[in-house]
Design an enzyme around this catalytic site. Structure first.
Site, mmCIF file in Angstrom:
data_model
loop_
_atom_site.group_PDB
_atom_site.id
_atom_site.type_symbol
_atom_site.label_atom_id
_atom_site.label_comp_id
_atom_site.label_asym_id
_atom_site.label_seq_id
_atom_site.Cartn_x
_atom_site.Cartn_y
_atom_site.Cartn_z
ATOM 1 N N LYS A 84 48.465 49.434 38.670
ATOM 2 C CA LYS A 84 47.375 49.507 37.678
ATOM 3 C C LYS A 84 46.189 50.291 38.238
ATOM 4 O O LYS A 84 45.653 51.192 37.581
ATOM 5 C CB LYS A 84 46.925 48.078 37.315
ATOM 6 C CG LYS A 84 45.569 48.010 36.626
ATOM 7 C CD LYS A 84 45.177 46.597 36.265
ATOM 8 C CE LYS A 84 44.460 45.805 37.323
ATOM 9 N NZ LYS A 84 43.025 46.118 37.505
ATOM 10 N N ASN A 85 45.767 49.924 39.458
ATOM 11 C CA ASN A 85 44.544 50.516 39.991
ATOM 12 C C ASN A 85 44.718 51.947 40.498
ATOM 13 O O ASN A 85 43.742 52.594 40.881
ATOM 14 C CB ASN A 85 43.945 49.617 41.082
ATOM 15 C CG ASN A 85 43.361 48.352 40.473
ATOM 16 O OD1 ASN A 85 43.195 48.261 39.247
ATOM 17 N ND2 ASN A 85 43.062 47.362 41.314
ATOM 18 N N ARG A 145 36.102 47.092 33.321
ATOM 19 C CA ARG A 145 35.113 47.763 34.157
ATOM 20 C C ARG A 145 35.574 49.131 34.631
ATOM 21 O O ARG A 145 34.760 50.024 34.857
ATOM 22 C CB ARG A 145 34.792 46.902 35.368
ATOM 23 C CG ARG A 145 34.268 45.542 35.060
ATOM 24 C CD ARG A 145 33.972 44.843 36.354
ATOM 25 N NE ARG A 145 33.150 45.705 37.189
ATOM 26 C CZ ARG A 145 31.837 45.763 37.142
ATOM 27 N NH1 ARG A 145 31.186 44.981 36.340
ATOM 28 N NH2 ARG A 145 31.166 46.590 37.899
ATOM 29 N N CYS A 171 30.646 40.259 36.083
ATOM 30 C CA CYS A 171 31.944 39.786 35.609
ATOM 31 C C CYS A 171 32.301 38.533 36.381
ATOM 32 O O CYS A 171 31.518 38.069 37.205
ATOM 33 C CB CYS A 171 33.010 40.854 35.761
ATOM 34 S SG CYS A 171 33.541 41.084 37.438
ATOM 35 N N ARG A 224 28.843 43.204 40.709
ATOM 36 C CA ARG A 224 29.536 44.494 40.677
ATOM 37 C C ARG A 224 28.716 45.651 40.094
ATOM 38 O O ARG A 224 29.060 46.222 39.059
ATOM 39 C CB ARG A 224 30.867 44.353 39.943
ATOM 40 C CG ARG A 224 31.768 43.340 40.595
ATOM 41 C CD ARG A 224 33.109 43.242 39.928
ATOM 42 N NE ARG A 224 33.979 44.373 40.218
ATOM 43 C CZ ARG A 224 35.181 44.519 39.683
ATOM 44 N NH1 ARG A 224 35.627 43.633 38.829
ATOM 45 N NH2 ARG A 224 35.931 45.545 39.999
ATOM 46 N N PRO A 225 27.650 46.038 40.786
ATOM 47 C CA PRO A 225 26.861 47.179 40.319
ATOM 48 C C PRO A 225 27.615 48.503 40.490
ATOM 49 O O PRO A 225 28.654 48.540 41.155
ATOM 50 C CB PRO A 225 25.636 47.150 41.229
ATOM 51 C CG PRO A 225 26.064 46.426 42.451
ATOM 52 C CD PRO A 225 27.141 45.467 42.042
ATOM 53 N N ASP A 260 42.203 41.353 46.250
ATOM 54 C CA ASP A 260 43.027 41.097 45.060
ATOM 55 C C ASP A 260 44.226 40.192 45.361
ATOM 56 O O ASP A 260 44.995 39.869 44.453
ATOM 57 C CB ASP A 260 43.520 42.425 44.452
ATOM 58 C CG ASP A 260 42.383 43.211 43.816
ATOM 59 O OD1 ASP A 260 41.304 42.623 43.602
ATOM 60 O OD2 ASP A 260 42.568 44.405 43.544
ATOM 61 N N ARG A 272 46.456 41.859 31.630
ATOM 62 C CA ARG A 272 45.694 43.043 32.040
ATOM 63 C C ARG A 272 46.357 43.722 33.237
ATOM 64 O O ARG A 272 46.252 44.936 33.386
ATOM 65 C CB ARG A 272 44.262 42.652 32.451
ATOM 66 C CG ARG A 272 43.402 42.183 31.298
ATOM 67 C CD ARG A 272 41.986 41.992 31.771
ATOM 68 N NE ARG A 272 41.598 43.127 32.606
ATOM 69 C CZ ARG A 272 40.716 43.082 33.587
ATOM 70 N NH1 ARG A 272 40.087 41.960 33.857
ATOM 71 N NH2 ARG A 272 40.426 44.149 34.284
HETATM 72 N N1 EPU Z 1 29.517 47.834 45.096
HETATM 73 C C1 EPU Z 1 28.166 48.045 44.984
HETATM 74 N N2 EPU Z 1 27.733 49.167 44.325
HETATM 75 C C2 EPU Z 1 28.598 50.074 43.804
HETATM 76 C C3 EPU Z 1 29.990 49.857 43.926
HETATM 77 C C4 EPU Z 1 30.418 48.710 44.588
HETATM 78 O O1 EPU Z 1 27.354 47.251 45.460
HETATM 79 O O2 EPU Z 1 28.145 51.070 43.238
HETATM 80 C C5 EPU Z 1 29.997 46.622 45.792
HETATM 81 C C6 EPU Z 1 30.743 45.672 44.839
HETATM 82 O O3 EPU Z 1 29.853 44.844 44.135
HETATM 83 C C7 EPU Z 1 31.642 44.937 45.802
HETATM 84 C C8 EPU Z 1 32.005 46.011 46.840
HETATM 85 O O4 EPU Z 1 30.986 46.998 46.731
HETATM 86 O O5 EPU Z 1 30.936 43.899 46.421
HETATM 87 C C9 EPU Z 1 33.359 46.664 46.666
HETATM 88 O O6 EPU Z 1 33.567 46.987 45.304
HETATM 89 P P1 EPU Z 1 34.443 48.222 44.847
HETATM 90 O O7 EPU Z 1 33.549 49.248 44.256
HETATM 91 O O8 EPU Z 1 35.356 48.671 45.935
HETATM 92 O O9 EPU Z 1 35.302 47.580 43.684
HETATM 93 P P2 EPU Z 1 35.780 48.336 42.396
HETATM 94 O O10 EPU Z 1 36.021 49.736 42.713
HETATM 95 O O11 EPU Z 1 34.899 47.987 41.251
HETATM 96 C C10 EPU Z 1 38.361 48.078 42.772
HETATM 97 C C11 EPU Z 1 39.501 47.455 42.037
HETATM 98 C C12 EPU Z 1 39.368 45.939 42.095
HETATM 99 C C13 EPU Z 1 39.374 45.517 43.568
HETATM 100 C C14 EPU Z 1 38.255 46.246 44.326
HETATM 101 C C15 EPU Z 1 38.260 45.974 45.823
HETATM 102 C C16 EPU Z 1 40.037 49.117 40.383
HETATM 103 C C17 EPU Z 1 40.080 49.526 38.963
HETATM 104 N N3 EPU Z 1 39.503 47.933 40.662
HETATM 105 O O12 EPU Z 1 37.176 47.623 42.109
HETATM 106 O O13 EPU Z 1 40.516 45.400 41.444
HETATM 107 O O14 EPU Z 1 39.195 44.133 43.679
HETATM 108 O O15 EPU Z 1 38.380 47.667 44.138
HETATM 109 O O16 EPU Z 1 39.458 46.361 46.380
HETATM 110 O O17 EPU Z 1 40.513 49.851 41.240
HETATM 111 C C18 EPU Z 1 41.731 43.795 40.230
HETATM 112 O O18 EPU Z 1 42.637 44.636 40.096
HETATM 113 O O19 EPU Z 1 41.895 42.577 39.940
HETATM 114 C C19 EPU Z 1 40.432 44.217 40.742
HETATM 115 C C20 EPU Z 1 39.336 43.501 40.570
#
Ligand code: EPU
Length: 419
Positions: free
Chosen positions: A22-23, A93, A117, A122-123, A307, A399
């Protein structure tokens, strides 16, 4: 709303085909916005998040068609809109992944802010700071972020304050069409980022350092279409490996690769599970004895994936001794704890850690799913529990887990979907 009912206590046994990730699929679909030529993605999983991304891209003017059940053709000949509306972003998201490609190709994007969420605030500030560093103007208004770069983006060096998966993906896609060189430092090394980078290079991008924490991108004027096979889902593979482990069963995970779950496999082995690499995938065999408690700390790849944290907790609920599970990625990813405790687990939370004292048996109960991975941890607990577990709000599962009930039922699990 659908519910899932599980009568536990049967070791699962058989073969489970692991779907496309998915990701990986979601950013790859967004990458179609970068070119006016068709992008063909094979091994696309059948999931509601994929349907949401399809809906969003269609609204942006991308023609999305399925050539075969898993082969998706995305054609963004013309961008019809540059707005990702609240209705879709709040559902998923990952919609924010259209931000980078839209700004790069159309010079602007208007994306609803996703808000918090179930697993944390998650900013998306890193995504925005990165685009700003590449010359874009950013305005926040009416719950939307408006990003404009009418003269195009310019390459720069951007260092992520902490590792972000979709942040890296967004900036990677934006940098592919920027003027000059971009260096993304402290970039995510997740296999899904690698998959995206490989696809972008096949589309004509010039990305080096793939799989390392520094990505160097030489911007090009245009990208072209290609055909790309989505990697297999390491989180799904890890989840079913734990399903075999928690029920003491044996499952062949077809299409799973050890290189995608190195730490998970090592920790499962330490707990007493046997994992063998076969030509078709991974053969996972639970232990005839109770598993041993093993501590885990979530970390960016190649560390233990956040995850899989909830699923590990279900597994450790039945292990001997204690296990300390520390969540370092998201601040609120313990929503499954009270539900597991309702099934008889002994878990106490101290800040970002949970101390799991293994119990000999879990008992079936009605429980509530709160997010995708929390829900599946309740499925795992239900498979091992004595009696019946009924999980509500299973739309979370749909999902991210393709045909979960069918796949488990084919391995002998007593699992039913209640409409
Ligand atoms: N963060 C910030 N600012 C940003 C971006 C991230 O503070 O601009 C923080 C987040 O709040 C978090 C950390 O950095 O504490 C890491 O977040 P990341 O950005 O890596 O998460 P994401 O990209 O939103 C993806 C996956 C998630 C998975 C995370 C971590 C996708 C679509 N989603 O989310 O998948 O948990 O990486 O590996 O790729 C899931 O599939 O269930 C899922 C939540």
């Amino acid at each position: 709303m659908d519910k899932i009912s599980i009568r536990g206590g049967t070791p699962i046994s058989g073969t489970i085909e692991i779907s496309g990730a998915k990701n990986a699929a979601l950013p790859l679909m967004a990458a179609s916005l970068l070119t006016d030529e068709p992008l063909l993605l094979t091994n696309i999983p059948k999931l509601s998040d994929i349907a949401s991304m399809t809906e969003l891209l269609s609204q942006l003017g991308v023609s999305v068609t399925l050539d075969a059940p898993r082969n998706m053709k995305l054609d963004a000949k013309k961008i019809a809109s540059t707005t990702a509306p609240y209705d879709i972003v709040r559902k998923m998201r990952a919609s924010v992944l259209v931000l980078g490609p839209l700004v790069a190709r159309a010079g602007e994007a208007h994306v609803s802010l996703p808000g918090g969420c179930a697993i944390g605030t998650r900013p998306i500030d890193f995504h925005l700071k990165g685009l700003e560093a590449m010359g874009a103007d950013i305005l926040l208004e009416d719950g939307y972020v408006h990003v404009k770069a009418p003269k195009g983006l310019t390459g720069t060096t951007f260092t992520f304050p902490t590792i972000s998966v979709t942040g890296t993906e967004n900036l990677l896609m934006a940098a592919a069409l920027a003027k000059g060189q971009t260096r993304l430092v402290n970039a995510a090394r997740e296999p899904e980022v690698v998959d995206l980078a490989n696809c972008l290079n096949a589309m004509g991008a010039k990305i080096s350092g793939i799989g390392t924490d520094t990505l160097v991108i030489e911007g090009v004027d245009r990208l072209h279409g290609t055909t790309h096979h989505v990697i297999s889902d390491r989180i799904e593979a890890g989840t079913y490996a734990m399903a075999a482990a928690i029920t003491g069963g044996t499952v062949l995970l077809k299409g799973a690769h050890l290189s995608l779950i190195p730490i998970v496999a090592a920790l499962l082995t330490r707990a007493g599970v046997t994992i063998e690499e076969k030509e078709e995938g991974l053969l996972v065999t639970g232990s005839p004895n109770r598993l041993e408690g093993v501590d885990v700390m979530t970390e960016p790849f190649p560390g233990f994936a956040t995850d899989l944290q909830a699923q590990w907790m279900a597994l450790m609920s039945l292990a001997t001794g204690a296990s300390l599970i520390t969540e370092t990625i998201f601040e609120n990813r313990f929503m499954h704890v009270p539900e597991l405790c309702r099934m008889g687990a002994n878990i106490v939370i101290h800040g970002s850690s949970a101390l799991v004292r293994g119990v000999p048996q879990l008992k079936g109960a009605p429980v509530m799913a709160t997010d995708l991975r929390a829900s599946v941890s309740l499925v795992l607990a239900g498979l091992a529990a004595e009696g019946t577990t009924v999980i509500s709000r299973v739309y979370h599962l749909d999902r991210g887990y393709e045909e979960l009930d069918e796949k488990l039922r084919a391995c002998g699990a007593h699992i039913e979907r209640l409409k």
